[in-house]
Scaffold this motif. Structure first.
Motif, short mmCIF file in Angstrom:
data_model
loop_
_atom_site.label_atom_id
_atom_site.label_comp_id
_atom_site.label_asym_id
_atom_site.label_seq_id
_atom_site.Cartn_x
_atom_site.Cartn_y
_atom_site.Cartn_z
N GLN A 101 38.50 30.90 42.57
CA GLN A 101 37.93 30.20 41.25
C GLN A 101 36.47 29.46 41.85
O GLN A 101 35.54 29.55 41.31
CB GLN A 101 38.78 28.91 40.72
N ILE A 160 33.83 36.19 32.65
CA ILE A 160 34.47 35.33 33.76
C ILE A 160 34.78 33.85 33.65
O ILE A 160 35.76 33.29 33.88
CB ILE A 160 33.44 35.55 35.08
N TYR A 180 41.42 39.28 36.26
CA TYR A 180 40.35 38.82 37.17
C TYR A 180 39.88 40.24 37.83
O TYR A 180 38.39 40.45 38.22
CB TYR A 180 41.03 38.08 38.35
#
Lengths: 208, 619, 371
Positions: A101, A160, A180
């Protein structure tokens, strides 16, 4: 099977490639590559159009219009963002959600600054040279090609960010890992397209 | 089972079921029904065109209306009739032929359909305010300067439905690559699946060119860009290139799956394995590859110069070789076989000479120098109708007769099927054969009138008579569909004594298709089991829970949003307040995508126990 | 070359009996009876491809009908299982190689002729005398500019027989396509920079029908024109007549004289030039209007038709650019009927040249018209 998909994966656990561990993931992976194939044709058509219409009907020609300094900085920024997204996926493969992240966050920041600079660049052309979308065929082709890329960057950023926010609390699992992964593929693709834009539009434009 | 319960549901529940379905068999029906409606609309347009050309100097429709009719006829037939028919057939057959429970992306399958559907509806709404009138090829600057909103509807309608097609293409690619049952190697895939694979590749690489072309045209028409405007430095030849880079592969996108289904049908009704299977696969791939190298043969008279013209002429001629291979392989599949002349086989057998003739004129057209005479005349009109009607439409009729039992559980009446065939077949040749000569006698295409004394009267009259015969054939087929659905004969799992996997499960199949994934032991797997085993597929897995995707209303909403956005974009030229409509549409689309993105959709399981209760599902 | 042509013609007659039924079409419109170099060259290529295709077709159809008759299921064959043949390498190679050879036979002359037809620059020794004409397609008529002769005209293209006349093709609005089937193949006329070139070479005199072959709007099918091929001597006469038009000449009749004044008053002159030297080219040049083979491309050039046209052009050419641009600007009856009649009288007496379409009718090319 499906409930297992939602189990949060922790570092050190298997599998090593969470994005391809399920059939859904594999399908997504392959399908997205095909999608990028189609996108390649799309951009190839836009490049062809641009090359056919370069300098056509415009008062200010490409050579005079473009300055390389700003575009060079933009290129560096976007290339770096590609690298940071590689780091993010590297951490995903190690099932390290937090680091993933973090690196994605950096990617988003870099992408956003690229977009900001691009908007500034367009503003500059419009105000200094009256080079607009409707001023000439060259203008139409330039803003369409570069604008399509910019639109892709914007969409990539929104995508995203959505993924990061949605999964912030629940971490990585087999359900969202492919998401992802394809988002990062998309980001790389945008980057590659920009390399071509930098070469074909700006460098070749400057050389004449 | 699912249809049995569906029948007990009320109308509302059934409607909701179809609006939200992600089942490839139901989506096939959706494609079929909407394609059928558009086909009738396009057919009506064709009939009006032929009535206008029945006699010289006719004034049945005005010239402006005539241009709208030809444009909408071409656009509708290619994008809104032929394409959905192809997708209907691929949806019903491909997953079953490879032993899959569904396509790779059931959600996207539904999205692809709804985008196509709303795009088609948007395009046809133009009839209320003036339809597009620059021909289905929409050559700029005629298309960019065409007054009114007709061409805007063309641009937005095709953009939306094109996006749906692209999604469908990707879906089938992944399905065929990733979802094959154990033992179903590439070189054991039925020819229809092979051709579906190649067609999907063509869709993937051809449609983005159209997308870009349509974007440029939209920017020119609605936002003041100058791509095709010579006064701004633009160049209309770019449109021609982009359109045909898409447009030529599109021809193969339509016809390749038809080649595939003819291969399956000929093999089934000759009781013989396909002659030269690997050559057929090779020819399919080669046609797909060459299909991208020949687009400029539509532009021989544009002025690309003799070098480009020669290269594209030779590349085009080269396509005749793999196509010829196919024709001969079909003939030799029948050679030594036992030919059963069912309705499906009748259409197939009629296809061979009709399509061959279209191929011949194709080679003639490829000769660049000679094309200076043929180009944009009725010779070309005759050629592509021989290929598209004699190929694709015959193929769709054949495919519907063949797979109708699998789709609806009933066999289309054979007698009525043959009765529909003859007027259509005779009418087809009556309509189009004479048009070769009309073209050479000096009749350009897209002509609203021809003059008496130009020697074109008789040919045009014959052509129009033929069109009425084709109409009659279509109406008989429609009657057949209705009568069959009312009191048709219930179909067994394998009514044709066929060879491929879709015939190993009940007609119609349960919504999960295969209770146990079958083990494939060779080409024509069911035939292999019939000859070497007990006639049933061996399961590749023990009976277990089956994972199924959830229904979803989101595809409908995404498509509806695009539709609203398209409408707003078209009219914002007149009044900028329409921009809010466009933005609202965009928000509906993006919002639906957002919901899809953040909501977990994991599907559900049919439990092993429930499956066992239902008895031996996979016969 | 010539021998081949006549041979192919015999074969052509044999191979397509269908044509007997319908004829070959109008003799000065059809591409099937070429009377010019381009059409001739193409016709040969067409026949070559037809012969190859007929040969292949006979083979395919023979196998086809044999298979269908011989291998239909017989009564006792319900349970018969035929041999499951996988293929036959020899046959498969055969039907790959033979088509390739046939295509090579077709491809060689195709390339040759494609280059030949693209040879649109006069040879060195010919450069001085060669006639080059700029052709501009406009909605829905054709403008001609004879560069060397300094003549501008519209609709009827006069050319001499027996030599190549070079055309430079362009369009001013949308794409059109210039096609005179009996003399030559077509070529698109593009707006903007993409100028195309072709040549016309008529073997014999005649009035040849030309058509627009690219959809260009509502009156696409009405954008007819004529190519009038006359002998070189007659052509020279026409050129000199056109070069020496007296634009100030007073018409003989009073009505025509009044028409001439109206031509200015009703702002016709803003778009139409009278006089081959040039002037406005927004609308067709009317210098030799009285000699036109047809009115608006396809109607009998009579006074009655002309008056109808002047009162409401939409009747003959929907979507034309003239409606509403003259007289009182009204789409219907922009001028009075009397005024229309006077203007018609003026226009129809514009016959500056002795050479008219009549002179080109030495062949049978237009005889069908009288029927």
């Amino acid at each position: 099977m499906s409930d297992e998909q939602l189990q949060t994966l922790k570092p050190g656990q298997s599998p090593h490639e969470p994005e391809k561990a399920t059939l859904e993931g594999k399908n997504k992976f392959l399908g997205f590559w095909f999608f990028l194939g189609g996108e390649t044709v799309l951009f190839a058509s836009l490049f062809g159009t641009y090359l056919a219409l370069k300098d056509k009907g415009a008062e200010t020609k490409a050579q005079e219009l473009f300055g390389l300094e700003l575009v060079f900085i933009m290129t560096i920024i976007l290339l770096t963002s590609s690298l940071t997204s590689v780091y993010a996926i590297y951490h995903m493969k190690n099932l390290d959600f937090k680091k993933m992240q973090l690196w994605l966050g950096i990617t988003v920041l870099l992408g956003a600054s690229f977009l900001g600079l691009e908007i500034y660049e367009f503003q500059h052309y419009v105000h200094e040279y009256h080079h607009t979308f409707t001023s000439s065929a060259f203008g139409s082709a330039f803003y369409t090609l570069v604008g399509f890329h910019g639109g892709h960057v914007l969409f990539g950023l929104l995508w995203i960010v959505t993924l990061m926010v949605r999964n912030a609390k629940r971490g990585l699992n087999l359900y969202n890992a492919p998401k992802y992964y394809v988002a990062s593929l998309y980001w790389h693709f945008i980057d590659v397209v920009w390399v071509f834009i930098f070469t074909v539009v700006y460098l070749m434009g400057k050389v004449g | 089972m699912s249809t049995a319960t569906a029948q007990k549901q009320g109308f509302g529940a059934t409607l909701w079921d179809y609006l939200t379905t992600v089942d490839h068999k139901k989506i096939a029906i959706l494609y079929l029904v909407s394609g059928g409606i558009f086909f009738l609309a396009g057919g009506l347009e064709a009939l009006l065109i032929r009535i206008q050309l029945m006699v010289p100097d006719n004034n049945f429709v005005s010239s402006g209306m005539y241009n709208q009719l030809i444009t909408m006829h071409g656009t509708t037939m290619i994008f809104l009739a032929a394409m959905p028919f192809i997708f209907a057939l691929m949806n019903i057959a491909v997953p079953l032929q490879i032993g899959a429970r569904d396509v790779a992306f059931p959600f996207l399958n539904s999205l692809g359909f709804w985008l196509f559907f709303f795009g088609g509806v948007l395009l046809n709404l133009s009839w209320f305010t003036g339809a597009p009138d620059a021909g289905w090829t929409a050559y700029a600057p005629l298309s960019t300067t065409s007054p009114g909103h007709g061409m805007d509807f063309y641009v937005l309608g095709l953009q939306i439905s094109g996006a749906g097609t692209l999604i469908g293409g990707i879906n089938f690619l992944v399905t065929i690559i990733n979802m094959r049952a154990p033992g179903m190697t590439y070189m054991r895939m039925p020819l229809f699946t092979w051709t579906a694979l190649v067609t999907s590749v063509l869709i993937l690489f051809a449609f983005p060119a159209l997308t870009v072309g349509l974007f440029l045209m939209m920017f020119d028409r609605l936002f003041g860009a100058g791509f095709f405007d010579p006064t701004m430095g633009g160049n209309h030849v770019i449109w021609e290139h982009l359109f045909w880079i898409f447009g030529h592969p599109e021809v193969y996108i339509l016809v390749l799956p038809i080649f595939g289904l003819f291969s399956d049908i000929i093999s089934t009704f000759s009781k013989k394995r396909l002659f030269g299977y690997s050559a057929m696969v090779f020819a399919t791939v080669l046609i797909g590859f060459l299909g991208f190298m020949v687009w400029a043969h539509h532009m021989f008279t544009t002025g690309l110069g003799p070098i480009a013209n020669s290269i594209f002429a030779i590349a085009t001629m080269a396509i005749a070789v793999p196509t010829g291979i196919k024709i001969f392989n079909w003939l030799f599949t029948m050679w030594g076989g036992v030919i059963r002349m069912t309705a499906a086989m009748l259409w197939t057998v009629a296809f061979i000479p009709s399509f061959t003739l279209g191929g011949f004129t194709g080679v003639m057209l490829a000769a660049a120098a000679a094309d200076f005479q043929y180009h944009d005349t009725y010779f070309v009109v005759a050629h592509f109708h021989y290929v598209i009607v004699g190929g694709v439409v015959f193929g769709v009729f054949a495919g519907l007769h063949y797979w109708w039992p699998k789709m609806f559980g009933k066999i289309l009446d054979e007698k009525l099927g043959k009765l529909a065939f003859w007027p259509f077949f005779i009418g087809f040749h009556l309509t189009f054969f004479i048009q070769h000569f009309l073209g050479l006698m000096g009749m350009p295409r897209r002509y609203w009138v021809f003059h008496s004394g130009d020697g074109l009267d008789l040919g045009n009259l014959i052509s129009t008579i033929g069109a009425f015969f084709m109409t009659l054939g279509t109406l008989i087929f429609l009657y057949n569909v209705i009568i069959t659905s009312i009191k048709g004969e219930k179909a067994s799992a394998d009514p044709w004594d066929a060879r491929t996997l879709e015939w190993s499960i009940p007609s119609p199949p349960p919504f999960y298709n295969f209770k146990q994934t079958p083990l494939v032991r060779g080409l024509d797997p069911l035939w292999v089991e019939k000859r070497q085993g007990n006639g049933k597929m061996t399961p590749a897995e023990p009976l277990g829970d089956i994972h199924m995707p959830n229904n979803s209303f989101i595809p409908f909403m995404i498509s509806l949003g695009s539709f609203v956005m398209g409408y707003g974009l078209i009219y914002q030229v007149d009044d900028s307040r329409w921009l809010f409509v466009a933005i609202a549409g965009l928000l509906i689309t993006l919002g639906s995508m957002f919901v899809r993105s953040v909501k977990d959709d994991l599907g559900y399981h049919i439990h092993k126990e429930d499956l066992e209760e239902k008895g031996a599902g996979s016969e | 070359m010539k021998g081949w042509v006549s041979k192919s013609r015999i074969l052509f007659l044999l191979s397509s009996l269908m044509l007997v039924l319908t004829g070959c079409g109008r003799s000065n419109l059809t591409a099937l009876q070429p009377k010019g170099e381009g059409a001739d060259v193409i016709f040969d290529l067409m026949m070559l491809s037809v012969i190859i295709m007929v040969f292949v077709g006979v083979v395919v159809m023979a196998i086809y009908f044999f298979v269908l008759i011989r291998f239909r299921q017989k009564k006792d064959q319900e349970d018969f299982i035929p041999k499951q043949t996988e293929g036959n390498q020899f046959l498969e190679v055969l039907w790959t190689v033979i088509p390739i050879l046939l295509l090579v036979i077709l491809a060689v002359p195709t390339v040759q002729k494609t280059f030949m037809l693209a040879d649109t620059t006069p040879s060195e020794e010919n450069k001085e005398d060669a006639i080059t004409i700029e052709v501009t397609g406009k909605q829905y008529w054709w403008h001609y500019n004879y560069n060397g002769q300094k003549i501008q005209t519209s609709q009827d293209l006069y050319i001499p027989t027996g030599e190549r006349v070079y055309l430079k093709l362009n369009a001013s609005d949308v794409i059109h396509s210039y096609w005179v089937p009996t003399i030559s193949g077509k070529m698109d006329t593009n707006p903007g920079e993409n100028t195309n070139e072709m040549f016309l070479h008529a073997y014999e005199e005649g009035v040849y029908y030309g058509k627009c072959a690219e959809l260009c709007g509502p009156s696409h099918s009405l954008m007819d024109f004529k190519v009038i091929a006359v002998s070189p001597e007659e052509f020279d006469q026409w050129v000199s007549d056109m070069q020496n038009v007296d634009t100030d000449a007073t018409p003989e009749s009073d009505s025509a004289q009044r028409g001439k004044e109206l031509f200015t008053e009703k702002s016709c002159i803003g778009c139409h030039a009278v006089g081959a030297g040039g002037g406005a080219s927004t609308g067709p040049n009317l210098t030799n209007f009285g000699d036109r083979a047809k009115l608006v491309g396809y109607k009998e050039n009579t006074k009655e038709n002309l008056v109808t046209w002047l009162l409401d052009p939409e009747k003959f050419k929907p979507g034309n650019k003239m409606t509403g641009k003259y007289g009182n600007g009204d789409p219907v009856n922009p001028i009075s009927e009397k005024e229309a009649s006077q203007i018609a009288d003026y226009l129809l007496q514009l016959q500056p040249s002795e050479i008219t379409p009549e002179d080109a009718k030495s062949t049978d090319s237009d005889s069908e018209e009288e029927k």
